[in-house]
Design a protein around this motif. Structure first.
Motif, short mmCIF file in Angstrom:
data_model
loop_
_atom_site.label_atom_id
_atom_site.label_comp_id
_atom_site.label_asym_id
_atom_site.label_seq_id
_atom_site.Cartn_x
_atom_site.Cartn_y
_atom_site.Cartn_z
N VAL A 1 40.18 56.13 33.31
CA VAL A 1 41.02 55.03 32.85
C VAL A 1 42.29 54.98 33.70
O VAL A 1 42.47 55.76 34.62
N THR B 1 32.77 49.41 37.59
CA THR B 1 33.95 49.10 36.80
C THR B 1 33.62 48.08 35.71
O THR B 1 32.81 47.19 35.90
N SER C 1 44.58 44.36 35.07
CA SER C 1 44.87 45.70 34.57
C SER C 1 43.76 46.19 33.64
O SER C 1 42.81 45.47 33.34
N ASP C 2 43.90 47.43 33.21
CA ASP C 2 42.98 48.04 32.24
C ASP C 2 41.54 48.00 32.70
O ASP C 2 40.62 47.64 31.96
N VAL C 3 41.33 48.36 33.95
CA VAL C 3 39.99 48.51 34.49
C VAL C 3 39.54 49.95 34.27
O VAL C 3 40.32 50.89 34.44
N ILE C 4 38.30 50.13 33.89
CA ILE C 4 37.75 51.47 33.66
C ILE C 4 36.59 51.71 34.60
O ILE C 4 35.73 50.83 34.78
N LEU D 1 35.79 46.10 32.10
CA LEU D 1 37.08 45.88 31.47
C LEU D 1 37.22 46.71 30.20
O LEU D 1 36.23 47.08 29.57
N LYS D 2 38.45 46.97 29.85
CA LYS D 2 38.76 47.85 28.72
C LYS D 2 38.10 47.38 27.43
O LYS D 2 37.58 48.18 26.65
N GLU D 3 38.09 46.04 27.21
CA GLU D 3 37.57 45.54 25.95
C GLU D 3 36.05 45.70 25.82
O GLU D 3 35.50 45.58 24.73
N PHE E 1 34.52 48.53 27.02
CA PHE E 1 34.26 49.95 27.22
C PHE E 1 33.46 50.56 26.08
O PHE E 1 32.44 51.23 26.30
N GLN F 1 46.76 51.95 38.09
CA GLN F 1 47.41 50.82 37.43
C GLN F 1 48.92 50.81 37.65
O GLN F 1 49.53 49.73 37.74
#
Length: 408
Positions: free
Chosen positions: A337, A308, A259-262, A310-312, A314, A386
């Protein structure tokens, strides 16, 4: 005499009772006549408290000092395990990463292991001691303490095992093995008896947070067998090795999701301004992991490249791109997002065409839009909304009949 390296994660070290259980598992292997090296992760409670204290003191603490601070958490757990072993009547000694000979590069917070000097480990093992090493840390060429980032403890465990020519590495965690999918969210997920390095590497990269890809890569490079097993129940785990028996000749052997792919999109005024090499070199130099990449060059439209992350990562990616905008020559950057990545993995896919088409057809049938696609010989990944992630994972697990396979 066989050598066994045992890695214990933070959840397995959460209390004195947990630590005594860790000691018992190590004693069990020692009583079999094995040399035993334990690698401990940080105790989650102490690590979180120390990080909070540092943030209370400064929003801009240096990475060097943060590494010195973070390294103490796994030192606490290693010392406590050694004390528990001594209380049980066994000769044990705790070592920091640098005392154990873990030599790294100078990239704070996310260092990479260069080599392991096992001379001191050998001395302690020759004295029949159980050695407890603080994982997630090492020392660089200037004698500065470094930490290894995510997956640091299991990566250190595999590196130490390779340097000691150990028989295997046992990874004790809060799951009892590797499943065809997450059993908490996918109906009929089955535990795998064995899994290949390549399959595990794909699963690890694609969202199965059981074993970090760095540890898998090292295990494959040095051909170190790894058993992923439960710290709570005594059951057969999953063996990670080079070649595995193909249960029921399955083409797809696992479904993973993240999850939380940007999706980041960078645009250029002209094709001559675009350089994939430049943009991804800059990101790589800051150790920002880029996954699925799509470049669009269409007559009459400005060229773009989408990828792409990961959120962390970004915020750091945006900062790096903004600082490098002039040298990279792009005219705009945009992002999306609310995305997730769902993947199917299996060594049998390499010799069985049509797997991707079957995957896309099932997702179309489920009315799940596919926004990006990435493939390799043994996996196909798609980026989907998501909100559709769990739905997609269950549909694909059923599509490839993974719930019908018997792995136990």
């Amino acid at each position: 005499m066989a050598r066994i390296v045992m890695k214990f994660g933070g959840a397995t070290l959460a209390s004195s009772a947990h630590i005594f259980e860790v000691a018992k598992k190590a004693i069990h292997e020692k009583e079999k006549g094995h040399d035993v090296v334990i690698v401990t992760a940080a105790m989650a409670s102490s690590a979180n408290e120390l990080t909070k204290m540092a943030r209370d003191l400064s929003d801009e603490a240096s990475k060097r000092e943060l590494d010195v601070l973070r390294s103490t958490s796994s030192q606490l757990s290693s010392a406590l395990v050694a004390i528990a072993l001594q209380e049980e009547g066994y000769n044990a000694v705790s070592l920091t990463g640098w005392q154990a000979g873990v030599q790294t590069d100078a990239m704070y917070v996310n260092a990479r292991i260069d080599y392991v000097d096992v001379s001191r480990l050998e001395e302690h093992l020759a004295q029949k001691q159980i050695v407890v090493v603080a994982g997630e840390q090492g020392i660089d060429h200037l004698q500065n303490i470094t930490t290894l980032g995510k997956g640091g403890a299991e990566t250190a465990a595999v590196a130490i095992a390779a340097a000691l020519d150990a028989e295997r590495v046992d990874i004790f965690t809060n799951v009892d093995g590797v499943y065809t999918a997450d059993p908490n969210h996918v109906n009929g997920a089955q535990k795998l008896k064995e899994i290949s390095y390549n399959e595990m590497l794909e699963l690890s990269n694609l969202g199965t947070h059981i074993l970090h890809p760095r540890a898998v890569e090292l295990a494959k490079k040095f051909q170190i067998p790894v058993i992923i097993r439960s710290n709570e129940i005594d059951t057969v785990g999953t063996l990670l090795k080079e070649e595995v028996e193909m249960e029921k000749n399955l083409i797809v052997r696992g479904v993973a999701y993240e999850s939380d792919v940007i999706r980041l999109t960078v645009g250029y005024d002209a094709y001559s301004d675009a350089s994939l090499a430049d943009i991804f070199t800059v990101l790589a130099n800051h150790r920002i992991n880029v996954d699925i990449i799509v470049q669009a060059i269409i007559d009459g439209l400005k060229p773009t490249v989408s990828f792409t992350i990961l959120k962390e990562e970004f915020a750091e990616a945006l900062r790096v791109l903004e600082e490098s905008k002039l040298s990279l020559g792009f005219s705009f950057a945009d992002f999306e997002v609310g995305l997730a990545k769902v993947s199917i993995i299996g060594s049998g896919m390499a010799s069985n065409p049509g797997v991707a088409a079957r995957m896309f057809d099932r997702l179309r049938h489920e009315d799940i839009p596919v926004k990006m696609v990435s493939t390799s010989e043994i996996k196909v990944s798609v980026v989907v909304p998501q909100d559709d992630m769990i739905h997609a994972a269950n549909a694909l697990h059923a599509e490839f009949n993974l719930e019908q396979a018997l792995y136990m």
